[in-house]
Write a protein that holds these residues in place. Sequence first.
Motif, PDB file in Angstrom:
ATOM      1  N   SER A  69     -27.495  26.299   2.308  1.00 37.94           N
ATOM      2  CA  SER A  69     -28.022  25.304   3.237  1.00 37.94           C
ATOM      3  C   SER A  69     -27.611  23.897   2.819  1.00 37.94           C
ATOM      4  O   SER A  69     -27.222  23.066   3.653  1.00 37.94           O
ATOM      5  N   PHE A  70     -27.690  23.630   1.518  1.00 41.70           N
ATOM      6  CA  PHE A  70     -27.251  22.334   0.986  1.00 41.70           C
ATOM      7  C   PHE A  70     -25.796  22.061   1.342  1.00 41.70           C
ATOM      8  O   PHE A  70     -25.442  20.968   1.800  1.00 41.70           O
ATOM      9  N   LEU A  71     -24.939  23.066   1.148  1.00 45.03           N
ATOM     10  CA  LEU A  71     -23.520  22.900   1.469  1.00 45.03           C
ATOM     11  C   LEU A  71     -23.316  22.647   2.957  1.00 45.03           C
ATOM     12  O   LEU A  71     -22.572  21.742   3.354  1.00 45.03           O
ATOM     13  N   GLU A  72     -23.944  23.465   3.779  1.00 47.65           N
ATOM     14  CA  GLU A  72     -23.759  23.351   5.228  1.00 47.65           C
ATOM     15  C   GLU A  72     -24.154  21.975   5.740  1.00 47.65           C
ATOM     16  O   GLU A  72     -23.419  21.352   6.520  1.00 47.65           O
ATOM     17  N   VAL A  73     -25.309  21.505   5.306  1.00 45.61           N
ATOM     18  CA  VAL A  73     -25.828  20.250   5.852  1.00 45.61           C
ATOM     19  C   VAL A  73     -25.061  19.050   5.321  1.00 45.61           C
ATOM     20  O   VAL A  73     -24.710  18.138   6.093  1.00 45.61           O
ATOM     21  N   THR A  74     -24.771  19.018   4.020  1.00 43.51           N
ATOM     22  CA  THR A  74     -24.082  17.849   3.482  1.00 43.51           C
ATOM     23  C   THR A  74     -22.650  17.736   3.996  1.00 43.51           C
ATOM     24  O   THR A  74     -22.233  16.664   4.463  1.00 43.51           O
ATOM     25  N   VAL A  75     -21.901  18.821   3.918  1.00 45.39           N
ATOM     26  CA  VAL A  75     -20.512  18.761   4.381  1.00 45.39           C
ATOM     27  C   VAL A  75     -20.464  18.596   5.887  1.00 45.39           C
ATOM     28  O   VAL A  75     -19.640  17.835   6.423  1.00 45.39           O
ATOM     29  N   GLY A  76     -21.360  19.284   6.600  1.00 46.87           N
ATOM     30  CA  GLY A  76     -21.413  19.127   8.055  1.00 46.87           C
ATOM     31  C   GLY A  76     -21.771  17.713   8.462  1.00 46.87           C
ATOM     32  O   GLY A  76     -21.208  17.161   9.412  1.00 46.87           O
ATOM     33  N   THR A  77     -22.707  17.109   7.738  1.00 48.52           N
ATOM     34  CA  THR A  77     -23.101  15.729   8.039  1.00 48.52           C
ATOM     35  C   THR A  77     -21.951  14.763   7.791  1.00 48.52           C
ATOM     36  O   THR A  77     -21.698  13.854   8.601  1.00 48.52           O
ATOM     37  N   ARG A  94     -29.051  19.398  20.442  1.00 43.30           N
ATOM     38  CA  ARG A  94     -28.260  19.797  21.617  1.00 43.30           C
ATOM     39  C   ARG A  94     -26.907  20.388  21.246  1.00 43.30           C
ATOM     40  O   ARG A  94     -26.161  20.818  22.114  1.00 43.30           O
ATOM     41  N   LEU A  95     -26.598  20.396  19.973  1.00 50.63           N
ATOM     42  CA  LEU A  95     -25.303  20.919  19.523  1.00 50.63           C
ATOM     43  C   LEU A  95     -25.488  21.687  18.233  1.00 50.63           C
ATOM     44  O   LEU A  95     -26.154  21.226  17.310  1.00 50.63           O
ATOM     45  N   ASP A  96     -24.916  22.874  18.187  1.00 52.76           N
ATOM     46  CA  ASP A  96     -24.844  23.646  16.949  1.00 52.76           C
ATOM     47  C   ASP A  96     -23.429  23.534  16.404  1.00 52.76           C
ATOM     48  O   ASP A  96     -22.460  23.633  17.166  1.00 52.76           O
ATOM     49  N   ILE A  97     -23.327  23.323  15.130  1.00 52.71           N
ATOM     50  CA  ILE A  97     -21.995  23.220  14.535  1.00 52.71           C
ATOM     51  C   ILE A  97     -21.814  24.352  13.540  1.00 52.71           C
ATOM     52  O   ILE A  97     -22.723  24.659  12.763  1.00 52.71           O
ATOM     53  N   SER A  98     -20.673  24.979  13.584  1.00 54.15           N
ATOM     54  CA  SER A  98     -20.428  26.142  12.742  1.00 54.15           C
ATOM     55  C   SER A  98     -19.651  25.756  11.495  1.00 54.15           C
ATOM     56  O   SER A  98     -18.918  24.760  11.472  1.00 54.15           O
ATOM     57  N   TRP A  99     -19.820  26.574  10.461  1.00 57.45           N
ATOM     58  CA  TRP A  99     -19.077  26.361   9.229  1.00 57.45           C
ATOM     59  C   TRP A  99     -17.578  26.455   9.477  1.00 57.45           C
ATOM     60  O   TRP A  99     -16.792  25.714   8.880  1.00 57.45           O
ATOM     61  N   SER A 100     -17.169  27.347  10.356  1.00 57.32           N
ATOM     62  CA  SER A 100     -15.742  27.512  10.637  1.00 57.32           C
ATOM     63  C   SER A 100     -15.143  26.255  11.255  1.00 57.32           C
ATOM     64  O   SER A 100     -13.991  25.907  10.978  1.00 57.32           O
TER      65      SER A 100
END
Length: 228
Positions: A69-77, A94-100
């Motif tokens: 979760s830490f990785l997803e949120v920080t890198v995604g942000t 309103r938007l979901d962002i995927s790891w891919s």
Amino acid sequence: MAHIRQATNEAELEINRVLHLEADLNSWLKVLEAYPESQQLRSAHQDFGLAFYAAMSGLYRQAFSGLRSFLEVTVGTAYLSALEFKRRQWVSGRLDISWSSITSLDDGIYSTPFLREFCVEAIADQSDMIGSLKGAYRRCSEYIHGSVSTAQMLPTTISLREQTVQEWLSVAATALESVIYCFMVRYFKDLSSIQRQAIEASLEDHFSNRVSIRRLLGLPLEEGAAES
């Protein structure tokens, strides 16, 4: 508490490395406090703290879940901070962002087009860093989804598995390094000289072997790297 005492005693060096990286991450978060995405970054930092506590307490699956979760949120942000409209949609739900999509080689945070605009120097280390980032995420996912290899490493009761603690700490160190490098890619060139002073030492400390960091910090390059 018995588990925490035993785990911390037997992995002191590895824990110190992780806490050193976490302290450097916190320096970045202070530098980025004025950015609109700072709230999401602070929330992800809390996820890391809970994951660390879970790892030391014997809650290994939860520890890897929190780390992912830490990785997803920080890198995604960091990625969405360059796409303000999508970032606002993501924050509002309103938007979901995927790891891919975050790690896409076509237009993700380590894609060549993204690096050309934000940190062209990092193209030299593109392959290694995307590999480290994806590797840490994949290992966390294996623990979360219960692959056969990881299931065998998880105790059925709260009991110390030194090998699992060591692996979590290793993956956590890679995750922290990956996040700090992502911050460098996205934000370094936008920072003032005073802000850079707050994080330059940590970049040199952890990444002085990287061509991108040596170029950004004005450090001498090896002859072959200087010519590339």
